[in-house]
Design an enzyme around this catalytic site. Structure first.
Site, PDB file in Angstrom:
ATOM      1  CB  SER A 227      -0.953  -0.087   1.366  1.00  0.00           C
ATOM      2  OG  SER A 227      -0.150   0.282   2.412  1.00  0.00           O
ATOM      3  CG  ASP A 228       1.133   5.958  -1.009  1.00  0.00           C
ATOM      4  OD1 ASP A 228       2.118   6.120  -0.398  1.00  0.00           O
ATOM      5  OD2 ASP A 228       1.041   6.951  -2.220  1.00  0.00           O
ATOM      6  CD1 TRP A 229       5.017   5.163   4.912  1.00  0.00           C
ATOM      7  CD2 TRP A 229       4.763   3.955   2.880  1.00  0.00           C
ATOM      8  NE1 TRP A 229       5.816   4.013   4.957  1.00  0.00           N
ATOM      9  CE2 TRP A 229       5.816   3.234   3.550  1.00  0.00           C
ATOM     10  CE3 TRP A 229       4.406   3.199   1.718  1.00  0.00           C
ATOM     11  CZ2 TRP A 229       6.737   2.426   3.202  1.00  0.00           C
ATOM     12  CZ3 TRP A 229       5.299   2.469   1.312  1.00  0.00           C
ATOM     13  CH2 TRP A 229       6.414   1.780   2.070  1.00  0.00           C
ATOM     14  N   GLY A 230      -0.359   4.428   4.499  1.00  0.00           N
ATOM     15  CA  GLY A 230      -1.784   4.918   4.971  1.00  0.00           C
ATOM     16  C   GLY A 230      -2.820   4.897   4.092  1.00  0.00           C
TER      17      GLY A 230
END
Length: 758
Positions: A227-230
């Site tokens: 995932s992209d961060w968050g």
């Protein structure tokens, strides 16, 4: 690759492995021999943080080389440049103990306002895909994984965490997915990063169609999806959709939800096991690459001097010479040069956000110009002209700049956008240079004998209001830490400009095809322009632009001849041509191959880039260049069939000086696919009569089935056919008495079911 059997691990441990152990690393499983993997930001350098962590470039990182960002590499049109950046980043990552560098970013430049366009290559998927694949291969050959991002349709920063990119499937397949597809199938990146945004209402990080059906089942991706961060909103939905690793971590609550979902029968444990296997495969990149260092590049094992020289060399390949009236460039010897603009002394070489690096050193153009001027017997006078923060006495700064311009043979004005004007996290409001800079350019041009403008910007800027008043424009974009010397090399002719625009520079922002839909509203951004993105729109509508996609000048001239095109199959062709350097300097020419056609049932752009090559030629040298154009070079995406289709017909293979100027073309006829669509009673009357296999038969039998007076009119009055063209056949049948056509239609429909597309 660590040999791990997920079935032997407790469910709780497996669930915990699906998120990071901290901001930049994965969770190890010592008992299973699974090491931790370190990931960090890129892609034009290594942003290795060892103190406080963030993903917006706020906190410091260890020194690393800042190579030209993607906006510059895109303008190089050179996969070798992309590969060398990737390889150097890989070497530095290994030295810094990093196993995966996040990048490259290959999202399409849909709007020139996107605040992150500096981190993307192009408005064209073929160009972006080939450059991205070269970067991935170069980086991974060093043993460091790449993370292809941001998958997918992440083309704006406004509301990026939740906006739904609403895009029809043909546009997805032809514009927003092909760069990812090419890189996945040709370069096998270690990871693919799921974007923040939604795609057609479903978050990318939990979009099964995107992460499993397309990425894995169609394209054969075997790496890990991170995932992209968050970006994870529902951990169970994400794992079920095909996401393997949530970052950052730890996420004990999400791990508990995964465990509960498995025990409740909501999530198949085999899906969890598969994700663990992919994370274990990723851990194969970890391997004790570095020890503690004193913070200097030399102590952690790469040659900072050599990499700085490489950064300078590559930067010179990326700048685009937009304008050069009366050979204002290269600068002649023994001249009085006025260097004007604070950017000459304080370089703008990268942009803000997660890719913001701490460079090992930094060239500035002013010092480099002084060095080159001394060699050429020229003198240099510097005047800042303006300040980057708007402070100081503006009138005094302007007057000093004009005084320098008056006493010069040539004024070189450095203009551009401050880092605060464009960054990850927000989009721009307009394309304008600051008013103080526009006014300064015009005033200098009125005073100086000759005026050259050097631009530094991550996204394109408007040239209106001053373009015609200057003699030359060198668009540097962002060139990395070696850009200062690269600009001097280009200005003095030590290097020959060879960059080409990877995005269109419009006359007005309002002319851009995304203008009325960008950045969307009420949580949605509608991609209403469809496949007509960038130069496809301008070429199809005939809208004038300031400079088209593919434009760029050189200090030498090139000629193209002997174009030959021949089909090599029903859906492929071979192209060859000769390129000659007609000038007195060595240089590089970008051969741009476009395809144009009106064949098929869908609206096609005026032309589309289908191949390119950058060719270096000595003065007077000629070289034959060849291209094999495969099926996809001629295909459109057929939504009903869920596959690519090549329509039978004529295709023009065009050699472009740029996307707007065709300098040679040749036609080729392709048999294409054997059968058009399968017909049903829901198909329109127009689709029936246009069908190559049954259309003529239908018209004959319809004429025979109608009463004599109506049947004769059918052939004499084409407006009658036009009136029912869009009516479903089941309704047209009702116009014929007694069901006379029922058997005919069944027989004809069966004929369309016999043959399928290849």
């Amino acid at each position: 690759m660590p040999d791990i059997d997920p079935s032997r691990l407790p469910l709780e441990q497996k669930a915990a492995l699906l998120s990071g152990q901290d901001f930049w690393s994965t969770r190890p499983a010592q008992d299973a021999g699974l090491p931790s993997v370190v990931l960090t930001d890129g892609p034009h350098g290594v942003r290795r943080q060892v103190g406080e962590f963030d993903h917006m470039g706020i906190y410091e990182s260890l020194p690393s080389t800042c190579f030209p960002p993607a906006v510059a590499v895109g303008s190089s049109w050179d996969p070798e440049v992309a590969a060398r950046v990737g390889a150097a980043v890989g070497r530095e990552a290994r030295a810094l103990g990093v196993h995966v560098v996040l990048g490259p970013g290959v999202n399409i430049k849909r709007s020139p306002l996107c605040g992150r366009n500096f981190e993307y290559y192009s408005e064209d998927p073929l160009l972006s895909g080939h450059l991205g694949a070269a970067h991935v291969r170069g980086q991974q050959e060093q043993g460091v994984g790449a993370s292809l991002k941001h998958f997918a349709v992440n083309n704006q920063e406004t509301d990026r965490m939740r906006v739904s990119a609403d895009v029809d499937e043909r546009t997805l397949r032809e514009i927003y997915l092909p760069a990812f597809e090419h890189i996945v199938t040709e370069a096998a990146p270690a990871t693919v990063m799921a974007a923040y945004n939604k795609v057609n209402g479903v978050h990318a990080a939990q979009n099964r169609w995107l992460l499993t059906e397309v990425l894995r089942d169609e394209w054969g991706f075997t790496g890990a999806v991170v995932s992209d961060w968050g970006a994870v909103h529902g951990p169970v939905a994400s794992v079920r959709a095909g996401l393997d690793l949530e970052m950052p971590g730890p996420s004990p609550e999400n791990a508990r939800r995964i465990v509960d979902a498995v025990r409740d029968g909501e999530l198949d444990e085999r899906v969890v096991d598969m994700a663990v296997r992919r994370i274990a495969a990723l851990a194969g990149l970890a391997g004790g690459q570095s020890d503690e260092t004193d913070g200097s590049p030399e102590s952690y094992g790469f040659d900072a001097d050599a990499h700085h020289r490489l950064a300078r060399k590559l930067a010179a390949e990326c700048a685009v010479l937009l304008r050069n009236e009366d050979r204002a460039l290269p600068l002649a010897s023994a001249q009085r040069i006025a260097v004007i603009g604070e950017f000459a002394a304080t370089p703008r070489y990268q942009a803000g956000g997660s890719s913001h690096l701490n460079p090992t050193r930094l060239d500035n153009a002013l010092d480099a110009i002084r060095e080159s001027a001394a060699v050429h017997g020229s003198t240099v006078e510097f005047a800042p002209g303006f300040t980057l923060d708007g402070s100081g006495d503006a009138a005094a700064l302007r007057e000093a700049a004009l005084a320098a311009a008056r006493s010069s043979d040539v004024a070189v004005v450095f203009a551009g956008l401050a880092e605060s004007a464009e960054s990850e996290g927000f989009d721009r409001d307009d394309l304008c240079l600051p008013a103080v800079q526009v006014e300064l350019i015009r005033a200098v041009a009125a005073e100086a004998a000759r005026t050259v403008v050097v631009l530094s910007n991550g996204g394109i800027v408007s040239l209106e209001g001053w373009h015609d008043e200057v003699d030359a424009i060198l668009e540097g974009f962002l060139l990395g830490q070696g850009g200062g010397h690269a600009i001097a090399d280009l200005l003095f002719g030590e290097a020959n400009p060879s960059g080409r625009l990877a995005e269109t520079i419009p006359l007005r922002l309002e002319d851009n095809p995304s203008f009325v839909n960008f950045p969307g509203e009420q949580g949605h951004v509608r991609h209403g322009e469809g496949v007509m993105v960038g130069y496809r729109w301008y070429g199809t509508t005939g809208a004038p632009v300031r400079y088209p996609f593919g434009h760029g000048l050189s200090y030498t001239t090139f000629a193209v001849g002997d174009l030959a095109v021949e089909s090599t199959g029903a859906d492929s062709a071979r192209v060859s041509l000769t390129v000659t350097n007609k000038g007195a300097r060595a240089g590089k020419h970008v051969v741009q191959v476009y395809v144009a056609t009106e064949a098929g049932p869908v609206r096609r752009p005026a032309r589309e880039l289908r191949a390119f090559a950058k060719v270096r030629l000595a003065p007077g040298e000629s070289r034959t260049v060849g291209f094999d154009l495969g099926r996809r070079a001629f295909a459109h995406y057929h939504v009903q069939d869920g596959d690519w289709a090549v329509a039978p017909g004529e295709y023009l293979v065009q050699i472009g000086e740029n996307a707007a100027a065709v300098i040679a073309e040749a036609a080729v006829s392709l048999a294409g696919d054997a059968v058009a669509q399968e017909l049903t009673l829901e198909s329109t009357f127009g689709e029936w009569i246009a069908h190559p296999a049954v259309g003529a038969t239908l018209l004959q039998e319809l004429t025979a089935a109608l009463p004599e007076d109506q049947g004769s009119q059918l052939g004499d009055r084409p407006e009658l056919l036009q009136a029912v063209r869009d009516v479903p056949m089941k309704r047209v049948v009702g116009l014929v008495e007694g069901g006379a056509l029922d058997g005919t239609l069944e027989r004809l429909m069966e004929r369309t079911r016999v043959v399928r597309r290849p």
